[in-house]
Design a protein around this motif. Structure first.
Motif, mmCIF file in Angstrom:
data_model
loop_
_atom_site.group_PDB
_atom_site.id
_atom_site.type_symbol
_atom_site.label_atom_id
_atom_site.label_comp_id
_atom_site.label_asym_id
_atom_site.label_seq_id
_atom_site.Cartn_x
_atom_site.Cartn_y
_atom_site.Cartn_z
ATOM 1 N N GLU A 89 0.821 -1.204 0.000
ATOM 2 C CA GLU A 89 0.000 0.000 0.000
ATOM 3 C C GLU A 89 0.863 1.267 0.000
ATOM 4 N N LYS A 90 1.900 1.272 0.799
ATOM 5 C CA LYS A 90 2.804 2.419 0.878
ATOM 6 C C LYS A 90 3.492 2.675 -0.465
ATOM 7 N N LYS A 91 3.968 1.599 -1.111
ATOM 8 C CA LYS A 91 4.677 1.747 -2.375
ATOM 9 C C LYS A 91 3.730 2.166 -3.493
ATOM 10 N N ILE A 92 2.516 1.645 -3.473
ATOM 11 C CA ILE A 92 1.526 2.014 -4.495
ATOM 12 C C ILE A 92 1.208 3.508 -4.419
ATOM 13 N N LYS A 93 1.044 4.040 -3.220
ATOM 14 C CA LYS A 93 0.791 5.481 -3.061
ATOM 15 C C LYS A 93 1.941 6.296 -3.638
ATOM 16 N N GLU A 94 3.151 5.824 -3.399
ATOM 17 C CA GLU A 94 4.340 6.521 -3.902
ATOM 18 C C GLU A 94 4.359 6.549 -5.433
ATOM 19 N N ILE A 95 4.049 5.405 -6.049
ATOM 20 C CA ILE A 95 4.061 5.335 -7.515
ATOM 21 C C ILE A 95 2.925 6.162 -8.113
ATOM 22 N N LYS A 96 1.756 6.142 -7.478
ATOM 23 C CA LYS A 96 0.655 6.975 -7.953
ATOM 24 C C LYS A 96 1.042 8.450 -7.932
ATOM 25 N N ASN A 97 1.724 8.867 -6.890
ATOM 26 C CA ASN A 97 2.190 10.257 -6.822
ATOM 27 C C ASN A 97 3.181 10.558 -7.938
ATOM 28 N N ASN A 98 4.061 9.594 -8.222
ATOM 29 C CA ASN A 98 5.011 9.778 -9.323
ATOM 30 C C ASN A 98 4.280 9.982 -10.652
ATOM 31 N N ILE A 99 3.247 9.180 -10.874
ATOM 32 C CA ILE A 99 2.481 9.284 -12.123
ATOM 33 C C ILE A 99 1.797 10.652 -12.212
ATOM 34 N N LYS A 100 1.201 11.073 -11.083
ATOM 35 C CA LYS A 100 0.554 12.393 -11.056
ATOM 36 C C LYS A 100 1.547 13.513 -11.341
ATOM 37 N N ASN A 101 2.813 13.296 -10.945
ATOM 38 C CA ASN A 101 3.849 14.313 -11.147
ATOM 39 C C ASN A 101 4.571 14.175 -12.487
ATOM 40 N N GLY A 102 4.048 13.294 -13.350
ATOM 41 C CA GLY A 102 4.572 13.226 -14.705
ATOM 42 C C GLY A 102 5.587 12.138 -14.984
#
Length: 368
Positions: A49-62
């Protein structure tokens, strides 16, 4: 550096040398060796769950990810917590859907279909089976709407999947990491009045029936068989085999580099196992361990292993009978040159069957 996502819905124990733990680590390294930055999602639910949130943020940031590669567990996805309760029911499939919605291609390796076979029924009580069946089918239904490519150990396994996923299907069998050709070290055995046979793996007759091999070696004087298996498994199955044990059959319990000396001494290696229905599609990791040592393989007709060995001319594919095995060993004893011809054929295929090649195939599939 291009980016990709590697996902498995379970915790990997690096100290337990099982195929389901070895393979993910090898595939992660394979993507790295092919020039990728790999974002890894694995562990128990809280860690994922922690890593998924991190990757989602990366995607949102381009941040751009070329693809997502996932591997299934031998357990249903929702039951991989320590207590086997579905505590994170939307986590993994929710993330796969998120990636699909962001046009990230998804490839998934479906590890096994053991739950469709009799040995699963024999080893799991009916209540646990019924619960597991529900979640195994749930996995397949979710895959049907999410993945672009289904990877299997062999394409024949697709015939046993009860839900057709309507996506591209590709083979992605195990591989080896380092090629350690012991051909030159075993040349001395050409002069010996002996054929050394080595087997590494299970001995439980439900799936790994070695009785015919034991029986042939027991009554012949020109061969020696060494069987390497886990000590606890041998203790539970030894009564089945003890009538065959003599000075030509040795049982050992070794692992990793401890096996080197036994491979060095071996002339041939064995996957001569009773060809149950499961072996029609299953490709065991040990096949590629054998290849990594440059050792020709004895195996059986009507198996996926036999098909692979035959297609690449790296061993002998025979009927599952004592007569067939006895005849083959007699031929090899009388003409050891046959062994070295097969040995040289192994050298010709190694570049196509290391882990880097497996990673390269996934990259090419999901980025083209």
């Amino acid at each position: 550096m291009p980016n990709c996502i590697f996902h498995i819905p379970y915790n990997v124990d690096p100290n337990w040398p099982s195929g389901s733990n070895i393979r993910p680590i090898k595939m992660i390294n394979a993507f790295k060796e092919n020039g990728y930055n790999v974002e890894v999602i694995m562990g128990y639910g809280k860690e994922r769950e922690k890593k998924i949130k991190e990757i989602k943020n990366n995607i949102k940031n381009g941040v751009k990810y070329d693809f997502l590669y996932s591997e299934s567990s031998t357990e249903p996805t929702l039951l991989t917590e320590k207590n086997h309760l579905p505590l994170y029911p939307f986590l993994d499939f929710g993330f796969l859907k998120y990636c699909k919605n962001h046009n990230i291609k998804i490839g998934l390796f479906y590890r096994d279909i053991h739950w469709r076979f009799s040995q699963y029924k024999k080893n799991v009580n009916i209540f646990k089976r019924l619960v597991a069946y529900i979640f195994y089918f749930y996995d397949l239904l979710k895959y049907k709407g999410l993945i672009d490519i289904l990877y299997l150990p062999s394409k024949k396994m697709y015939e046993y999947i009860p839900i057709k996923l309507n996506c591209r299907v590709e083979e992605l069998p195990p591989a080896f990491e380092v090629f350690t050709n012991t051909h030159s070290k075993s040349q001395e055995s050409k002069k010996k009045e002996l054929i050394n046979i080595f087997y590494v793996g299970g001995v439980n007759p439900q799936l790994y029936n070695l009785e015919k091999m034991f029986s042939v070696i027991n009554r012949e004087n020109k061969y020696k068989l060494i069987v390497c298996c886990r000590e606890n498994e041998w203790k539970s199955c030894s009564k089945r085999y003890e009538k065959y044990i003599n000075d030509k059959i040795e049982i050992i319990h070794k692992k990793d580099k401890e096996l080197d000396e036994y491979f060095n001494e071996a002339d041939v290696v064995s996957l001569f196992l009773e060809p149950q229905e499961y072996w029609k599609f299953a490709i065991p990791v040990k096949l590629f361990t054998y290849i990594s040592y440059g050792k020709p393989i004895i195996c059986c007709k009507n198996t996926a292993v036999g098909e692979f060995v035959n297609d690449n001319s790296i061993g002998w594919v025979i009927d599952y009978s004592e007569d067939s095995l006895s005849l083959l060993l007699k031929q090899l004893f009388n003409n050891k040159e046959k062994i070295y011809i097969k040995n040289s054929n192994i050298s010709k295929i190694i570049d196509n069957h290391n882990w880097k090649a497996r990673g390269r195939k996934v990259i090419n599939n999901l980025t083209s």
